[in-house]
Motif scaffolding. Structure first.
Motif, PDB file in Angstrom:
ATOM      1  N   ARG A  54     -16.706  -3.880   1.873  1.00 49.76           N
ATOM      2  CA  ARG A  54     -18.037  -4.078   2.478  1.00 49.76           C
ATOM      3  C   ARG A  54     -19.072  -4.457   1.413  1.00 49.76           C
ATOM      4  N   ARG A  55     -18.898  -3.898   0.217  1.00 53.34           N
ATOM      5  CA  ARG A  55     -19.837  -4.214  -0.874  1.00 53.34           C
ATOM      6  C   ARG A  55     -19.519  -5.545  -1.556  1.00 53.34           C
ATOM      7  N   GLY A  56     -18.454  -6.195  -1.085  1.00 59.46           N
ATOM      8  CA  GLY A  56     -18.097  -7.496  -1.641  1.00 59.46           C
ATOM      9  C   GLY A  56     -17.424  -7.406  -3.001  1.00 59.46           C
ATOM     10  N   LEU A  57     -16.877  -6.229  -3.328  1.00 55.86           N
ATOM     11  CA  LEU A  57     -16.231  -6.075  -4.640  1.00 55.86           C
ATOM     12  C   LEU A  57     -14.747  -6.432  -4.529  1.00 55.86           C
ATOM     13  N   PRO A  58     -14.183  -7.014  -5.576  1.00 55.64           N
ATOM     14  CA  PRO A  58     -12.757  -7.360  -5.523  1.00 55.64           C
ATOM     15  C   PRO A  58     -11.898  -6.086  -5.508  1.00 55.64           C
ATOM     16  N   VAL A  59     -11.047  -5.959  -4.516  1.00 49.79           N
ATOM     17  CA  VAL A  59     -10.261  -4.724  -4.354  1.00 49.79           C
ATOM     18  C   VAL A  59      -8.935  -5.033  -3.675  1.00 49.79           C
ATOM     19  N   THR A  60      -7.903  -4.283  -4.065  1.00 51.31           N
ATOM     20  CA  THR A  60      -6.602  -4.399  -3.411  1.00 51.31           C
ATOM     21  C   THR A  60      -6.175  -2.998  -2.970  1.00 51.31           C
ATOM     22  N   GLY A  61      -5.787  -2.881  -1.722  1.00 56.22           N
ATOM     23  CA  GLY A  61      -5.251  -1.613  -1.218  1.00 56.22           C
ATOM     24  C   GLY A  61      -3.736  -1.650  -1.309  1.00 56.22           C
ATOM     25  N   ALA A  62      -3.141  -0.544  -1.736  1.00 53.10           N
ATOM     26  CA  ALA A  62      -1.679  -0.539  -1.892  1.00 53.10           C
ATOM     27  C   ALA A  62      -1.083   0.782  -1.403  1.00 53.10           C
ATOM     28  N   SER A  63       0.059   0.658  -0.755  1.00 42.68           N
ATOM     29  CA  SER A  63       0.877   1.819  -0.354  1.00 42.68           C
ATOM     30  C   SER A  63       2.180   1.232   0.168  1.00 42.68           C
ATOM     31  N   ARG A  64       3.076   2.071   0.660  1.00 42.55           N
ATOM     32  CA  ARG A  64       4.374   1.533   1.109  1.00 42.55           C
ATOM     33  C   ARG A  64       4.215   0.576   2.284  1.00 42.55           C
ATOM     34  N   THR A  65       3.177   0.803   3.127  1.00 41.54           N
ATOM     35  CA  THR A  65       3.034  -0.018   4.328  1.00 41.54           C
ATOM     36  C   THR A  65       1.817  -0.942   4.274  1.00 41.54           C
ATOM     37  N   SER A  66       1.190  -1.050   3.105  1.00 36.79           N
ATOM     38  CA  SER A  66       0.053  -1.974   2.953  1.00 36.79           C
ATOM     39  C   SER A  66       0.583  -3.374   2.674  1.00 36.79           C
ATOM     40  N   PRO A  67      -0.234  -4.412   2.915  1.00 40.29           N
ATOM     41  CA  PRO A  67       0.197  -5.770   2.563  1.00 40.29           C
ATOM     42  C   PRO A  67       0.622  -5.856   1.088  1.00 40.29           C
ATOM     43  N   THR A  68      -0.110  -5.186   0.183  1.00 45.85           N
ATOM     44  CA  THR A  68       0.383  -5.057  -1.203  1.00 45.85           C
ATOM     45  C   THR A  68       1.202  -3.774  -1.257  1.00 45.85           C
ATOM     46  N   ARG A  69       2.513  -3.963  -1.390  1.00 50.08           N
ATOM     47  CA  ARG A  69       3.403  -2.810  -1.292  1.00 50.08           C
ATOM     48  C   ARG A  69       3.435  -2.053  -2.620  1.00 50.08           C
ATOM     49  N   LEU A  70       3.213  -0.744  -2.545  1.00 47.01           N
ATOM     50  CA  LEU A  70       3.370   0.117  -3.725  1.00 47.01           C
ATOM     51  C   LEU A  70       4.100   1.369  -3.288  1.00 47.01           C
ATOM     52  N   ASP A  71       5.265   1.593  -3.889  1.00 44.31           N
ATOM     53  CA  ASP A  71       6.036   2.804  -3.583  1.00 44.31           C
ATOM     54  C   ASP A  71       6.201   3.554  -4.895  1.00 44.31           C
TER      55      ASP A  71
END
Ligand code: NAP
Length: 270
Positions: free
Chosen positions: A22-39
């Protein structure tokens, strides 16, 4: 350079991600089921996940024995040039054994990064609508049955306040601060259930049971022993009067009072 939000589908991570976007800051969300996968159990793509990352918000899943895996990820992050980390553990983690998952994550963050903040929230308001209490009650016709005595008070905190404290720590100077985040008052489970009466809250009634009874019900739901033990430790802390204190730390992080349970209930059930 951007912020990496781990636990991005969870109650707090999701809100941190949304607010940074919302603040327009560059951010990536990650988890096993996020578009960016992180396990945390699979190192294969960690290098890719960390490319271009400057700051990281760290959420360690509870009771899964993943502390050292998260620690390994944080080492890779520091090697990749990340120098600013905010870690969310839980109220009382400073007294937990040094090899516990969340204490391990806290200590690694302090050791590895030039700028760090530790957030230790109490139980969330949102546990009654989307988290563990809602899940338990839904499977028992609205009855929430926990090994927490009827008179034990808990200073529940709103996940929105926790997320906003995380955003503040990621975007302003809260270096070296350790915030124990609570709501403005301690409430018993019975008092919360009374407040939600007449709404569509999944929790209708509260019954205090013993630890063995909780263990039986939780393992019946397929929950692992370690997770149940961790929950039981937190419930024992509430019975020992350790979850009822009210801190000024939401105010210190956000410059305003914490959201009270009554407002959460009103908004969640409107
Ligand atoms: N709930 C509370 O009241 C409360 C209070 C104080 C502190 N906390 C702390 O908040 C944290 C989250 O707890 P919660 O139970 O409330 O969780 P939650 O909201 O369900 O969030 C857990 C997050 O962890 C991710 N996750 C789970 N396993 C993972 C794995 N192997 N690898 C990568 N990501 C994984 C989940 O996403 P995916 O499923 O997409 O992987 C999810 O985004 C814990 O550290 C807990 O101690 C919670």
């Amino acid at each position: 350079m951007s912020t990496l939000v781990t636990g991005a589908t969870g109650m707090v991570g999701r809100r941190v991600l949304t607010e940074l976007e919302r603040r327009g800051l560059p951010v990536t969300g990650a988890s096993r089921t996020s578009p960016t996968r992180l396990d945390w159990t699979d190192t294969a793509n960690w290098g890719d996940v960390l490319k271009g990352v400057e700051r990281v918000f760290v959420v360690t899943p509870v009771g899964l024995g993943l502390g050292s895996r998260v620690g390994g990820f944080l080492e890779r992050a520091a090697e990749a040039g990340v120098d600013h980390a905010v870690v969310m553990s839980a109220m009382g983690t400073e007294h937990a054994p040094s090899d516990s998952d969340q204490r391990t994550a806290e200590m690694r963050v302090k050791e590895l990064f030039g700028r760090w903040t530790v957030l230790r929230p109490n139980w969330f308001h949102q546990d009654f609508t989307e988290g563990v209490f809602a899940n338990l009650a839904r499977s028992r016709n609205g009855r929430l049955e926990l090994p927490v005595r009827k008179k034990s008070g808990i200073s529940f905190v709103d996940a929105r306040d926790v997320a906003n404290a995380a955003v503040a720590a990621l975007t302003a100077d809260h270096h070296g601060r350790e915030y124990t985040l609570t709501g403005p008052q301690a409430l018993t489970f019975r008092e919360v259930v009374r407040m939600t009466k007449g709404t569509d809250s999944p929790v209708w009634r509260y019954k205090a049971i013993d630890e063995a009874g909780f263990y039986f019900r939780a393992s019946d739901r397929g929950w692992g022993e370690r997770y149940i033990d961790t929950l039981n430790e937190r419930f024992a802390a509430a019975n020992a009067g350790l979850a009822g204190s009210v801190t000024e730390d939401v105010r210190a992080a956000l410059g305003r009072d914490p959201i009270p349970m009554a407002r959460f209930v009103r908004e969640a059930t409107a």
